[in-house]
Design an enzyme around this catalytic site. Structure first.
Site, PDB file in Angstrom:
ATOM      1  N   THR A  89      53.214  -0.367  13.738  1.00 13.50           N
ATOM      2  CA  THR A  89      53.898  -0.489  15.026  1.00 13.50           C
ATOM      3  C   THR A  89      53.079  -1.267  16.061  1.00 13.50           C
ATOM      4  O   THR A  89      53.588  -2.190  16.696  1.00 13.50           O
ATOM      5  CB  THR A  89      54.245   0.899  15.576  1.00 13.50           C
ATOM      6  N   ASP A 173      54.458   4.928  23.763  1.00 17.47           N
ATOM      7  CA  ASP A 173      53.598   4.259  24.747  1.00 17.47           C
ATOM      8  C   ASP A 173      53.201   2.861  24.286  1.00 17.47           C
ATOM      9  O   ASP A 173      53.253   1.902  25.043  1.00 17.47           O
ATOM     10  CB  ASP A 173      52.358   5.109  25.072  1.00 17.47           C
ATOM     11  N   ARG A 174      52.827   2.722  23.017  1.00 17.26           N
ATOM     12  CA  ARG A 174      52.402   1.400  22.530  1.00 17.26           C
ATOM     13  C   ARG A 174      53.556   0.403  22.523  1.00 17.26           C
ATOM     14  O   ARG A 174      53.348  -0.798  22.675  1.00 17.26           O
ATOM     15  CB  ARG A 174      51.770   1.515  21.142  1.00 17.26           C
TER      16      ARG A 174
END
Length: 559
Positions: A89, A173-174
């Site tokens: 991801t 968040d990423r």
């Protein structure tokens, strides 16, 4: 040479050769700059999903359609791949708008072991900042793009047009932080403990969320999903696969992996297996996660006046829910089919909102994915590997010749203990090779590539894919090449990604909007091409900071 590795070498060599061919020349006329760029990345969206479920997608008209509207009006690269092996991801979200591979961005995985400290590092962690939108709670919210070494095209737009705004949104968040870049006006992600959309002091120095975010959080929308049921959108007969197959997981609090799925309040369950789970974790693997993301994105567009201020703005939206769903049920499940058909309708509604606020034709849309996913190994003869068991066995094979040299494994990379290697009195390359050969004796491993090879030897196409996600201080010493449909697992169910096989690397690259010539393009493309293409479409000053190429064949004229 192992026949699986040989096949992979042929595949990647053909892709690399195709990329060198000259693309068709663009024609026609370029229009004015877009008011708004909406950069969509669908987490774990394999290329084949566009065609596989096409009959169930909303038909395109001038004012309606989700995927089909983008396809009818946009340019789809049908042979687009990730040029590296670490298809996770964080690397995918970083590559999306930086235009560089992990070896340059430094984002080699969702997490890596810092070789100087031997400490695990999360991709967007930043202990110098604090959470905004929740009470201080461990490292929750302490996130920023600090660990990424390069800028995004969003950052270059901000340099060229300081009044432009950049906003990043995702449940993860990423997924919010990395595409939006270092100069974003805000990145927002979902806190599964509180049910709030939050950020960090990297973006909001005063420690306060914008009022529109506070107002959105006050609506308590996530709470309204608890207790709801996720049912099939289509008639049962429209789903060609079984609803319950070996290897599927359940949603948190469920007993069986079958429809209907009820979102239970896991905070009220006395199940020790859920002690690390948070109340709103149950939302992420369901279509309600996409509902929540779009609802927040629509408010952001309105509250920030995106696309309405006489400059080009960028909104990055990552849909995290398909990834959570795919991990649990696999790409061949009724659940994954249903969540994507529902996402198509959610995008249809989102685009109609854009029509009313900014104007669909005033925008540039980009759609891609951060990676694909492996089918469930039980259905395709793959192997579930488990880290502790694998490491223990590998250590026993290596110990007699090189005691204590095997330290850890992260991102399918074996880390060696430098002190133990030195104590053994052997050359680093010899130890790496022995460890790699020992690993190939274990089920699921068909090859390896060593640090010494990457640094000192000529590289074949597979080695090049490994090299593109190798960073000396963040990578291991022996990269394992796993057999098809095999991976390191966390449980006896579910699936994942992170290999160089087509099911992990082949993703859509789709541009739609001003300056884009409609069509399907078979020329080879890579995800590092997305950023330089957008850069050129926006008319930004030339730069040599991208690794990829601008996809000139999709332009309405040369820029």
């Amino acid at each position: 040479m192992n026949r699986v590795v040989f096949f992979l070498l042929l595949t990647w060599a053909s892709i690399a050769a195709a990329q060198k061919k000259s693309p068709p020349k663009p024609v026609a006329v370029q229009s004015a700059a877009p008011k708004l760029v909406i950069a969509i990345i669908i987490d774990q969206f394999r290329f084949d999903y566009l065609d596989k479920f096409a009959e169930h997608y909303v038909p395109a008209t001038k004012t309606s359609g989700g995927f089909q509207r983008l396809l009818q009006n946009g340019a789809l690269m049908t042979n687009a791949h990730y040029p590296y092996i670490n298809t996770y991801t964080a690397p995918g979200h970083a590559t999306f708008l930086t235009g560089v591979a992990p070896e340059r961005s430094g984002i080699v995985g969702n997490e890596w072991i810092d070789r100087s400290t031997n400490r695990a590092t999360y991709c967007v962690e930043d202990t110098t900042v604090q959470a905004v939108g929740i009470e201080a709670r461990g490292v929750a919210g302490q996130m920023s793009p600090k660990n990424c070494f390069v800028e995004t095209v969003c950052d270059r737009l901000k340099s060229f047009s300081p009044k432009s705004k950049v906003i990043g949104i995702a449940i993860k968040d990423r997924g919010a932080v990395l595409p939006a870049g270092k100069r974003a006006d805000g990145a927002f992600w979902f806190d599964v403990a509180s049910g709030n959309w939050i950020s960090s002091t990297y973006y909001f120095k005063d420690g306060k969320l914008p009022m529109w975010v506070q107002d959105f959080n006050a609506r308590k929308l996530p709470e309204s999903y608890i207790g709801k049921s996720w049912t099939r959108l289509l008639p049962d007969t429209a789903y060609p696969m079984l609803d319950d197959v070996q290897g599927e997981s359940t949603l948190l609090g469920e007993q069986r992996p079958v429809f209907p799925h009820t979102l239970v309040d896991i905070s009220k369950l006395a199940d020790p297996r859920l002690k690390r789970s948070r109340k709103y974790d149950v939302i992420a693997p369901t279509p309600f996660g996409n509902d929540l993301t779009i609802a927040f994105a629509e408010v952001a567009i309105d509250a920030e006046s995106l696309g309405k201020r006489g400059v080009t703005d960028i909104l990055t939206v990552s849909f995290s829910s398909p990834d959570y769903c795919g991990h649990a049920f696999g790409p061949e499940s009724q659940e994954q089919m249903d969540i994507l058909i529902r996402l198509d309708r959610q995008l249809d509604a989102f685009f109609q909102t854009i029509d009313k606020t900014v104007g669909f034709d005033n925008c540039i849309f980009i759609l891609s994915a951060d990676h694909g996913v492996s089918p469930l190994p039980e259905l395709h003869g793959g192997v579930r590997l488990f880290k502790k068991e694998f490491l223990d066995t590998l250590k026993s094979l290596v110990h007699e010749k090189y005691p204590d040299v095997v330290s850890n494994i992260e991102n399918d990379e074996i880390l060696l203990d430098a002190a133990a290697v030195q104590k053994a009195g052997a050359a680093q390359r010899d130890v790496e090779r022995f460890v790699g050969e020992s690993a190939t004796l274990l089920r699921g491993v068909v090859g390896y590539i060593t640090r010494s090879e990457l640094l000192h030897e000529p590289l074949h196409p597979l080695s090049q894919m490994v090299k593109r996600c190798f960073h000396p201080s963040r990578s291991g010493d022996v990269k394992l090449i796993l057999s098809p449909y095999s991976f390191f697992a966390y449980a006896q169910t579910g699936t994942t990604h992170g290999t160089a096989y087509d099911y992990d690397t082949h993703v859509p690259i789709l541009f739609c909007g001003k300056g884009v010539r409609q069509g399907r393009y078979a020329s080879a493309a890579f995800t590092i091409d997305t950023a330089p293409t957008l850069h050129r479409l926006l008319g930004l000053p030339e730069t040599d900071q991208y690794e990829g190429r601008a996809l000139l064949e999709i332009f309405t004229r040369a820029l």
